[in-house]
Write a protein that holds these residues in place. Structure first.
Motif, PDB file in Angstrom:
ATOM      1  N   VAL A  94      55.231  16.311  35.846  1.00 35.37           N
ATOM      2  CA  VAL A  94      56.123  16.505  34.793  1.00 35.37           C
ATOM      3  C   VAL A  94      56.076  14.943  34.106  1.00 35.37           C
ATOM      4  CG1 VAL A  94      58.141  17.397  33.716  1.00 35.37           C
ATOM      5  CG2 VAL A  94      56.534  18.659  35.430  1.00 35.37           C
ATOM      6  N   ASP A  95      56.725  14.009  35.149  1.00 38.46           N
ATOM      7  CA  ASP A  95      56.959  12.698  34.661  1.00 38.46           C
ATOM      8  C   ASP A  95      55.696  12.003  34.405  1.00 38.46           C
ATOM      9  OD1 ASP A  95      58.302  10.625  34.674  1.00 38.46           O
ATOM     10  OD2 ASP A  95      58.282   9.851  36.605  1.00 38.46           O
ATOM     11  N   VAL A  96      54.487  12.145  34.879  1.00 39.06           N
ATOM     12  CA  VAL A  96      53.245  11.531  34.596  1.00 39.06           C
ATOM     13  C   VAL A  96      52.856  12.001  33.135  1.00 39.06           C
ATOM     14  CG1 VAL A  96      50.869  11.378  35.133  1.00 39.06           C
ATOM     15  CG2 VAL A  96      52.462  11.014  37.031  1.00 39.06           C
ATOM     16  N   VAL A  97      52.969  13.154  32.924  1.00 34.94           N
ATOM     17  CA  VAL A  97      52.766  13.917  31.660  1.00 34.94           C
ATOM     18  C   VAL A  97      53.484  13.134  30.567  1.00 34.94           C
ATOM     19  CG1 VAL A  97      52.881  15.802  30.031  1.00 34.94           C
ATOM     20  CG2 VAL A  97      52.023  15.952  32.437  1.00 34.94           C
ATOM     21  N   TRP A  98      54.925  12.747  30.782  1.00 35.55           N
ATOM     22  CA  TRP A  98      55.655  12.227  29.884  1.00 35.55           C
ATOM     23  C   TRP A  98      55.341  10.817  29.654  1.00 35.55           C
ATOM     24  CZ3 TRP A  98      58.611  13.801  26.017  1.00 35.55           C
ATOM     25  CH2 TRP A  98      59.420  12.795  25.482  1.00 35.55           C
ATOM     26  N   ILE A  99      54.908  10.149  30.675  1.00 33.97           N
ATOM     27  CA  ILE A  99      54.603   8.686  30.703  1.00 33.97           C
ATOM     28  C   ILE A  99      53.383   8.500  29.475  1.00 33.97           C
ATOM     29  CG2 ILE A  99      53.155   7.114  32.040  1.00 33.97           C
ATOM     30  CD1 ILE A  99      54.862   7.639  34.375  1.00 33.97           C
ATOM     31  N   PHE A 100      52.587   9.608  29.533  1.00 29.67           N
ATOM     32  CA  PHE A 100      51.630   9.521  28.307  1.00 29.67           C
ATOM     33  C   PHE A 100      52.009   9.995  26.792  1.00 29.67           C
ATOM     34  CE2 PHE A 100      48.942   9.251  32.098  1.00 29.67           C
ATOM     35  CZ  PHE A 100      48.116   8.214  31.655  1.00 29.67           C
ATOM     36  N   LEU A 101      52.988  11.240  27.114  1.00 26.77           N
ATOM     37  CA  LEU A 101      53.436  11.556  25.702  1.00 26.77           C
ATOM     38  C   LEU A 101      54.313  10.679  25.046  1.00 26.77           C
ATOM     39  CD1 LEU A 101      54.260  15.377  26.342  1.00 26.77           C
ATOM     40  CD2 LEU A 101      52.452  14.540  25.519  1.00 26.77           C
ATOM     41  N   PHE A 102      55.127   9.714  25.817  1.00 29.98           N
ATOM     42  CA  PHE A 102      55.746   8.656  25.185  1.00 29.98           C
ATOM     43  C   PHE A 102      55.195   7.585  24.409  1.00 29.98           C
ATOM     44  CE2 PHE A 102      58.380   4.505  25.697  1.00 29.98           C
ATOM     45  CZ  PHE A 102      59.244   4.924  24.899  1.00 29.98           C
ATOM     46  N   PRO A 103      54.124   6.815  24.633  1.00 30.31           N
ATOM     47  CA  PRO A 103      53.440   5.959  23.905  1.00 30.31           C
ATOM     48  C   PRO A 103      52.421   6.947  22.776  1.00 30.31           C
ATOM     49  CG  PRO A 103      52.387   6.348  25.992  1.00 30.31           C
ATOM     50  CD  PRO A 103      53.533   6.916  26.056  1.00 30.31           C
ATOM     51  N   LEU A 104      52.073   8.081  23.299  1.00 35.05           N
ATOM     52  CA  LEU A 104      51.136   8.689  22.213  1.00 35.05           C
ATOM     53  C   LEU A 104      52.256   9.141  20.863  1.00 35.05           C
ATOM     54  CD1 LEU A 104      49.270  11.092  24.354  1.00 35.05           C
ATOM     55  CD2 LEU A 104      48.260   9.445  22.642  1.00 35.05           C
ATOM     56  N   LEU A 105      53.306   9.668  21.053  1.00 35.66           N
ATOM     57  CA  LEU A 105      54.116  10.103  20.243  1.00 35.66           C
ATOM     58  C   LEU A 105      55.072   8.961  19.494  1.00 35.66           C
ATOM     59  CD1 LEU A 105      55.026  13.463  21.645  1.00 35.66           C
ATOM     60  CD2 LEU A 105      53.733  13.293  19.653  1.00 35.66           C
ATOM     61  N   TYR A 106      55.659   7.949  20.296  1.00 37.57           N
ATOM     62  CA  TYR A 106      56.621   7.148  19.786  1.00 37.57           C
ATOM     63  C   TYR A 106      56.196   5.790  19.651  1.00 37.57           C
ATOM     64  CZ  TYR A 106      60.012  10.671  21.536  1.00 37.57           C
ATOM     65  OH  TYR A 106      60.887  11.808  21.400  1.00 37.57           O
ATOM     66  N   LEU A 107      55.104   5.415  20.175  1.00 41.00           N
ATOM     67  CA  LEU A 107      54.797   3.933  20.171  1.00 41.00           C
ATOM     68  C   LEU A 107      53.604   3.548  19.141  1.00 41.00           C
ATOM     69  CD1 LEU A 107      55.672   2.696  23.583  1.00 41.00           C
ATOM     70  CD2 LEU A 107      57.376   2.959  21.924  1.00 41.00           C
ATOM     71  N   SER A 108      52.811   4.619  19.066  1.00 41.96           N
ATOM     72  CA  SER A 108      51.408   4.480  18.663  1.00 41.96           C
ATOM     73  C   SER A 108      51.364   4.332  17.045  1.00 41.96           C
ATOM     74  CB  SER A 108      50.497   5.506  18.866  1.00 41.96           C
ATOM     75  OG  SER A 108      50.532   5.428  20.338  1.00 41.96           O
ATOM     76  N   TRP A 109      52.362   3.742  16.373  1.00 41.16           N
ATOM     77  CA  TRP A 109      52.328   3.521  15.024  1.00 41.16           C
ATOM     78  C   TRP A 109      52.400   2.139  14.505  1.00 41.16           C
ATOM     79  CZ3 TRP A 109      56.944   1.231  13.350  1.00 41.16           C
ATOM     80  CH2 TRP A 109      58.019   1.335  14.282  1.00 41.16           C
TER      81      TRP A 109
END
Lengths: 91, 198
Positions: free
Chosen positions: B183-198
Motif C-alpha cells: 500500500v505504501d509502494v502504491v502511494w509512492i507512485f500516486l503522489f508524484p502522478l497526482l501532486y507533482l506532475s504539473w
C-alpha cells in the motif's frame, strides 16, 4: 533455494526514503525543463519503491517464485500500456 | 516426500512449495492488486496525455499536505517492519508497540486525507468537476480503502497480541506487513502522478 533473510538497517532505509521524498518535491521548485523534472521525480519514486520492496518486504532474500509473482503483473501492465499508448500518441 | 511444514518467524507453518503457504497467498493477492492499481494508473496516464487542462487542475492540490501524508505512510512502513523485526527477536512488547504505532500512523494518514478531500470539495472541486478530479478521487479513494483495510488487520493483530491470543500465529505480522508495504509502494507512485506532475 531461499537465501538467508537479510536484515538491513531499517532506520537507515527510512532516512533514504525521506531524503528521496525531499528531493522529489524539491526538484519541482527548480528552474529546470519539465521533462527533466518529470524524469527526476519518477526516478526517485522508482528508487523509493525499490527500497521498500527489497528491504521492508524482504524481496532481497526471497525465492525466485516470489519474484515472478511480483514481476509478471508489472510486466503485464507495461505490455498493456505500450500496446494502448499509440491510441493516445497518434490521436 | 515433499516438505509440508516450514519455519516462519520462529513458528512452524504449512508449505507446499518451500514458501510458507500464507506468504504465497499474500503474494498472489498482491499480484492481483498490482494489476488493479496498474490498470488504473495506466488509464490515468493515457487520459492525462490525451487531455488538456489537467496540469492546471492538478496545481490546485496541496503539495505540502501530500508530502506530509507521504512522510506519514513511509514512517508507518518503518514501524511495520520494526514490528516484524520484534517478532523475529521474540520481543512481544516491541511487536505490540510498533503495531500500535503503525495503526496510529495509518489513521493519521486517513484523517489528513479526509481533511484534504473536504478542503478540495469545499473549494469547488468535487468528483464531478472534471476528468482529473474523477481520477483523483477514484485513485486516492481506492488507496484510502486499502489503508483502512490495513489499519483493521493491524488493529486485530495488535488486540490479539494484547490479549495473548496471537500465540503461534505471530508470522501473520509478516503477512500483514507485506500488504502494508505494498500500500505504501502504491502511494509512492500516486503522489508524484497526482501532486507533482504539473
Amino acid at each position: 533455494m531461499a537465501r538467508e533473510r537479510v536484515h538491513p538497517n531499517y532506520v537507515a532505509i527510512w532516512f533514504w526514503l525521506v531524503g528521496l521524498l525531499i528531493v522529489s518535491v524539491g526538484v519541482t521548485y527548480l528552474p529546470i525543463p519539465t521533462r527533466i523534472t518529470l524524469f527526476l521525480i519518477f526516478a526517485t519514486a522508482v528508487v523509493k519503491a525499490g527500497l521498500v520492496a527489497l528491504n521492508y518486504m524482504h524481496l532481497k532474500s526471497e525465492r525466485l517464485l516470489i519474484y515472478a509473482m511480483a514481476i509478471v503483473p508489472v510486466a503485464i501492465f507495461f505490455v498493456l500500456w505500450v500496446v494502448l499508448y499509440p491510441d493516445i500518441a497518434i490521436r | 516426500m515433499a516438505k509440508t511444514h516450514i519455519m516462519a518467524a520462529g513458528v512452524e507453518t504449512r508449505t507446499a512449495t518451500g514458501i510458507p503457504t500464507g506468504k504465497m497467498g499474500v503474494w498472489w493477492f498482491l499480484a492481483s492488486e498490482i494489476v488493479l492499481f496498474g490498470g488504473l494508473i495506466g488509464v490515468y496516464i493515457m487520459s492525462r496525455l490525451g487531455s488538456t487542462g489537467w496540469p492546471e487542475m492538478a496545481a490546485h492540490l496541496s503539495v505540502p499536505i501530500g508530502t506530509l501524508n507521504t512522510f506519514v505512510l513511509l514512517t508507518s512502513s518503518l514501524t511495520m517492519v520494526l514490528a516484524f523485526a520484534a517478532v523475529e527477536k521474540g520481543d512481544q512488547k516491541g511487536m505490540r508497540t510498533w503495531l500500535l504505532w503503525t495503526v496510529l500512523l495509518g489513521l493519521t494518514f486517513l484523517v489528513i486525507k479526509a481533511f484534504e478531500w473536504g478542503s478540495e470539495i469545499g473549494a469547488g472541486f468535487p468528483l464531478t468537476a472534471g476528468g482529473f478530479w474523477s481520477f483523483y478521487y477514484t485513485m486516492t479513494g481506492l488507496h484510502a480503502l486499502h489503508v483502512l483495510g490495513g489499519v483493521v488487520v493491524n488493529s486485530i493483530l495488535f488486540l490479539s497480541a494484547l490479549m495473548g491470543l496471537l500465540g503461534r500465529n505471530e508470522h501473520r505480522v509478516e503477512l500483514a506487513g507485506l500488504y502494508w508495504h505494498f500500500v505504501d509502494v502504491v502511494w509512492i507512485f500516486l503522489f508524484p502522478l497526482l501532486y507533482l506532475s504539473w
